[in-house]
Each structure stands twice: as structure tokens, then as C-alpha cells.
Write a protein that holds these residues in place. Sequence first.
Motif, PDB file in Angstrom:
ATOM      1  N   ASN A  77       0.837  -1.200   0.000  1.00  0.00           N
ATOM      2  CA  ASN A  77       0.000   0.000   0.000  1.00  0.00           C
ATOM      3  C   ASN A  77       0.872   1.249   0.000  1.00  0.00           C
ATOM      4  N   ASP A  78       1.950   1.202   0.782  1.00  0.00           N
ATOM      5  CA  ASP A  78       2.886   2.339   0.802  1.00  0.00           C
ATOM      6  C   ASP A  78       3.483   2.572  -0.588  1.00  0.00           C
ATOM      7  N   PHE A  79       3.850   1.486  -1.244  1.00  0.00           N
ATOM      8  CA  PHE A  79       4.429   1.638  -2.589  1.00  0.00           C
ATOM      9  C   PHE A  79       3.402   2.265  -3.532  1.00  0.00           C
ATOM     10  N   TYR A  80       2.152   1.794  -3.412  1.00  0.00           N
ATOM     11  CA  TYR A  80       1.085   2.334  -4.267  1.00  0.00           C
ATOM     12  C   TYR A  80       1.016   3.856  -4.084  1.00  0.00           C
ATOM     13  N   ASN A  81       1.030   4.288  -2.809  1.00  0.00           N
ATOM     14  CA  ASN A  81       0.905   5.726  -2.532  1.00  0.00           C
ATOM     15  C   ASN A  81       2.153   6.512  -2.907  1.00  0.00           C
ATOM     16  N   SER A  82       3.279   5.858  -2.965  1.00  0.00           N
ATOM     17  CA  SER A  82       4.489   6.619  -3.276  1.00  0.00           C
ATOM     18  C   SER A  82       4.845   6.576  -4.767  1.00  0.00           C
ATOM     19  N   LEU A  83       4.073   5.829  -5.552  1.00  0.00           N
ATOM     20  CA  LEU A  83       4.331   5.809  -7.002  1.00  0.00           C
ATOM     21  C   LEU A  83       3.529   6.902  -7.697  1.00  0.00           C
ATOM     22  N   SER A  84       4.089   7.467  -8.774  1.00  0.00           N
ATOM     23  CA  SER A  84       3.282   8.408  -9.543  1.00  0.00           C
ATOM     24  C   SER A  84       2.318   7.607 -10.425  1.00  0.00           C
ATOM     25  N   PRO A  94       0.146 -10.266  -2.611  1.00  0.00           N
ATOM     26  CA  PRO A  94      -0.995 -10.832  -1.885  1.00  0.00           C
ATOM     27  C   PRO A  94      -2.315 -10.461  -2.584  1.00  0.00           C
ATOM     28  N   VAL A  95      -3.306 -11.325  -2.450  1.00  0.00           N
ATOM     29  CA  VAL A  95      -4.592 -11.125  -3.142  1.00  0.00           C
ATOM     30  C   VAL A  95      -5.180  -9.748  -2.812  1.00  0.00           C
ATOM     31  N   GLU A  96      -5.073  -9.332  -1.536  1.00  0.00           N
ATOM     32  CA  GLU A  96      -5.702  -8.070  -1.088  1.00  0.00           C
ATOM     33  C   GLU A  96      -5.294  -6.857  -1.918  1.00  0.00           C
ATOM     34  N   ILE A  97      -4.093  -6.877  -2.470  1.00  0.00           N
ATOM     35  CA  ILE A  97      -3.673  -5.638  -3.148  1.00  0.00           C
ATOM     36  C   ILE A  97      -3.579  -5.813  -4.676  1.00  0.00           C
ATOM     37  N   ARG A  98      -4.041  -6.975  -5.159  1.00  0.00           N
ATOM     38  CA  ARG A  98      -3.907  -7.214  -6.609  1.00  0.00           C
ATOM     39  C   ARG A  98      -4.681  -6.203  -7.451  1.00  0.00           C
ATOM     40  N   GLU A  99      -5.740  -5.583  -6.868  1.00  0.00           N
ATOM     41  CA  GLU A  99      -6.491  -4.606  -7.663  1.00  0.00           C
ATOM     42  C   GLU A  99      -5.753  -3.260  -7.784  1.00  0.00           C
ATOM     43  N   LEU A 100      -4.663  -3.126  -7.030  1.00  0.00           N
ATOM     44  CA  LEU A 100      -3.909  -1.859  -7.094  1.00  0.00           C
ATOM     45  C   LEU A 100      -2.861  -1.856  -8.207  1.00  0.00           C
ATOM     46  N   PHE A 101      -2.442  -3.058  -8.624  1.00  0.00           N
ATOM     47  CA  PHE A 101      -1.355  -3.151  -9.609  1.00  0.00           C
ATOM     48  C   PHE A 101      -1.729  -4.100 -10.749  1.00  0.00           C
ATOM     49  N   ALA A 102      -1.466  -3.674 -11.971  1.00  0.00           N
ATOM     50  CA  ALA A 102      -1.728  -4.550 -13.121  1.00  0.00           C
ATOM     51  C   ALA A 102      -0.412  -5.179 -13.574  1.00  0.00           C
ATOM     52  N   PRO A 103      -0.407  -6.471 -13.900  1.00  0.00           N
ATOM     53  CA  PRO A 103       0.851  -7.069 -14.354  1.00  0.00           C
ATOM     54  C   PRO A 103       1.301  -6.507 -15.711  1.00  0.00           C
ATOM     55  N   VAL A 104       2.585  -6.238 -15.800  1.00  0.00           N
ATOM     56  CA  VAL A 104       3.173  -5.771 -17.062  1.00  0.00           C
ATOM     57  C   VAL A 104       3.994  -6.908 -17.658  1.00  0.00           C
ATOM     58  N   SER A 105       4.796  -7.566 -16.822  1.00  0.00           N
ATOM     59  CA  SER A 105       5.505  -8.775 -17.248  1.00  0.00           C
ATOM     60  C   SER A 105       5.411  -9.793 -16.107  1.00  0.00           C
ATOM     61  N   VAL A 106       4.686 -10.869 -16.394  1.00  0.00           N
ATOM     62  CA  VAL A 106       4.512 -11.901 -15.370  1.00  0.00           C
ATOM     63  C   VAL A 106       5.867 -12.551 -15.092  1.00  0.00           C
ATOM     64  N   LYS A 107       6.659 -12.732 -16.152  1.00  0.00           N
ATOM     65  CA  LYS A 107       7.955 -13.412 -16.004  1.00  0.00           C
ATOM     66  C   LYS A 107       8.922 -12.573 -15.153  1.00  0.00           C
ATOM     67  N   GLU A 108       8.962 -11.268 -15.431  1.00  0.00           N
ATOM     68  CA  GLU A 108       9.926 -10.412 -14.717  1.00  0.00           C
ATOM     69  C   GLU A 108       9.362  -9.833 -13.432  1.00  0.00           C
ATOM     70  N   LYS A 109       8.101 -10.169 -13.124  1.00  0.00           N
ATOM     71  CA  LYS A 109       7.424  -9.670 -11.920  1.00  0.00           C
ATOM     72  C   LYS A 109       7.417  -8.135 -11.895  1.00  0.00           C
ATOM     73  N   VAL A 110       6.957  -7.581 -13.016  1.00  0.00           N
ATOM     74  CA  VAL A 110       6.833  -6.127 -13.139  1.00  0.00           C
ATOM     75  C   VAL A 110       5.341  -5.777 -13.162  1.00  0.00           C
ATOM     76  N   PHE A 111       4.963  -4.764 -12.383  1.00  0.00           N
ATOM     77  CA  PHE A 111       3.563  -4.350 -12.280  1.00  0.00           C
ATOM     78  C   PHE A 111       3.473  -2.841 -12.510  1.00  0.00           C
ATOM     79  N   LYS A 112       2.251  -2.405 -12.825  1.00  0.00           N
ATOM     80  CA  LYS A 112       2.031  -0.972 -13.023  1.00  0.00           C
ATOM     81  C   LYS A 112       0.931  -0.526 -12.084  1.00  0.00           C
ATOM     82  N   LYS A 113       1.089   0.653 -11.493  1.00  0.00           N
ATOM     83  CA  LYS A 113       0.054   1.194 -10.617  1.00  0.00           C
ATOM     84  C   LYS A 113      -1.222   1.433 -11.436  1.00  0.00           C
ATOM     85  N   ILE A 114      -2.355   0.971 -10.887  1.00  0.00           N
ATOM     86  CA  ILE A 114      -3.622   1.178 -11.610  1.00  0.00           C
ATOM     87  C   ILE A 114      -4.215   2.507 -11.165  1.00  0.00           C
TER      88      ILE A 114
END
Length: 270
Positions: free
Chosen positions: A229-236, A250-270
Motif C-alpha cells: 500500500n505504501d508503494f502504491y501511494n508513493s508511485l506516480s 498478496p490477493v488483497e492488493i492485486r487490484e492496485l497493480f496490473a501485471p506488465v511482465s509476469v515473467k519479470e514480476k513487473v507491475f504498473k500502478k492502476i
Amino acid sequence: MVVNLDDDFNFLIRKISKSSGIVLSGYRDSYLRRRIDLRMKAVGTNNYTAYMGLLEKDKNEMKEVINTLTVNVTEFMRDKTPFIFFREEILPDIMERKKQCKSNMVRFWSAACSYGEEPYSIGICSKEVLPDDWTVSIYATDIDEKCLEGASQGVYSKEQLKNMDPSIVRKYFEPVGEELKVRRIPKISIRFKKHDLTSEPPISKHFDVVFCRNVMIYFNENQKVKMLNDFYNSLSDNGYLIIGKSETLPVEIRELFAPVSVKEKVFKKI
Ligand SMILES: C[S@@+](CC[C@H](N)C(=O)[O-])C[C@H]1O[C@@H](n2cnc3c(N)ncnc32)[C@H](O)[C@@H]1O
């Protein structure tokens, strides 16, 4: 009778993993062996089964071996592909977006930076990709002051740099005796700060990318949710989050980040 040392070793790793709840499958075998051998030497045994017996009896030794296995990552680009993704996909995307709002400044957070391999790698990738007049600000934080002290000195052995392209090593490091020291990179600032991801508020805001690799594996679910959650708030807006290869959100925060690369574990703030 033939004793299979590999079986003993694998059994030992499974036991440590089970007792600690830490997923050790993302770590290289040779790395785990080296670290465990160090502990075995310290307690005076060279036998995996005997060492396992000791771990069963002595909680303190279990703590010691877990620390030895997890705390220090001592090689640059031990895992190269997230940095290739950062250089080839993320940085060009950020550059494009920044150009649209006439900005030439980027901000990164290397959370749990250990001895500095990650923030320096981020700085080097940025310098290789971004135009010379761009400014890069990197916050590098860790809970361990010893790590931060080492990180801010930026001195590494040749062994620690063996995964890097030799031309990049020559360009960004200068010899200091037998070792190599990171050169100052113009327009790139790296600030090292002590920070506990589980209890403190985020270090700053408006980051374009937060790197937080290979630390979440040690946290319980509540700590993970707090930190993410802290990361979500500190990202632009549209900022990226990069986590470790063996980690999951964790499942609870999956709606905050969309996967960009599943292999590299990269997500984007929604
Ligand atoms: C295995 S290292 C990962 C280093 C780096 N992120 C990487 O993947 O190369 C784990 C780091 O997490 C740090 N750490 C552990 N608990 C922490 C916490 N609560 N807050 C911040 N850093 C923490 C440790 O000091 C250590 O440097």
C-alpha cells in the motif's frame, strides 16, 4: 554404501525453508551451498546431517543460518533479466511519458537495497538509456546500517562484478587497489537512508519505479500489505513496481497493480 551429499543438502534446504517459511527456490544452488558451508565451518562440522541435527536443537543457529542465507546479496546483476526489462521496456516508456509533460527528471526507489548493487545498477542503466541532460534521483533504503555504510562506499571485488559486461565495468568503476569503486555518475544522485519497510511510512512520493526485490519473502501477510500500500501511494500515476522472481503480490492488493511482465514480476500502478 554410497552417501549422496546432494540428497542431504536438498533435505537440509527443505528443512530450513519449512522452519523459516522462506522460499529458497529462487536462490542459486551454489550460493546456498557456499553460505551454508560458512555456517557449518563456524560451528565446526562438515556434515549436512550433523548440521541438520544441530539446527533441530539450537534455535539460535537456525536464526544464524537464515541470516546468512538471506541478508547479503553480494553480486551485481545476479539476476540480469529485470534490469534488461528496465532498460529496454520501462525506461523508454517513462521517457516518452515525461517528454509529453516536458519533464526530464526521473525518480526511483530501491527498497531493501542491501549493499547497493541494485541502486548502482539502476543508475548505470539510466545513464546508458536516458539523454545526458536528464536528472535521475535514486532513493536507496535498507533496515541494516551495515549494508548502507558499505553501499555508500560503493567498493566491490572483481568477483562481485563478474556478471557485468566488462566495458560497463570499465566505464562506471575505477580501480582502488585490488577492488573497484563506482565512479560518480553525472546527473545521477543516489541517497542512502535507513528505513524499515514494515513499520515506517514511505520515504518519499512521485516515484516512477519502485524496486523491491527479495525482501517480501521474509514478511508476513500484514507486513506485505502495509508495504505494498505504501508503494502504491508513493508511485506516480502509471508508475512501475518490480518485485523478486520468487515473490507474489498478496490477493488483497492485486487490484492496485496490473501485471506488465509476469515473467519479470513487473507491475504498473492502476
Ligand atoms: C536478500 S536482500 C535483497 C537485496 C536486493 N533487494 C536484491 O534483491 O538484490 C534483503 C535485504 O532486505 C533488507 N531488509 C530486511 N528486512 C527489512 C525491512 N523490514 N525493511 C527494510 N529492509 C529490510 C535486509 O537488510 C537485506 O539487505
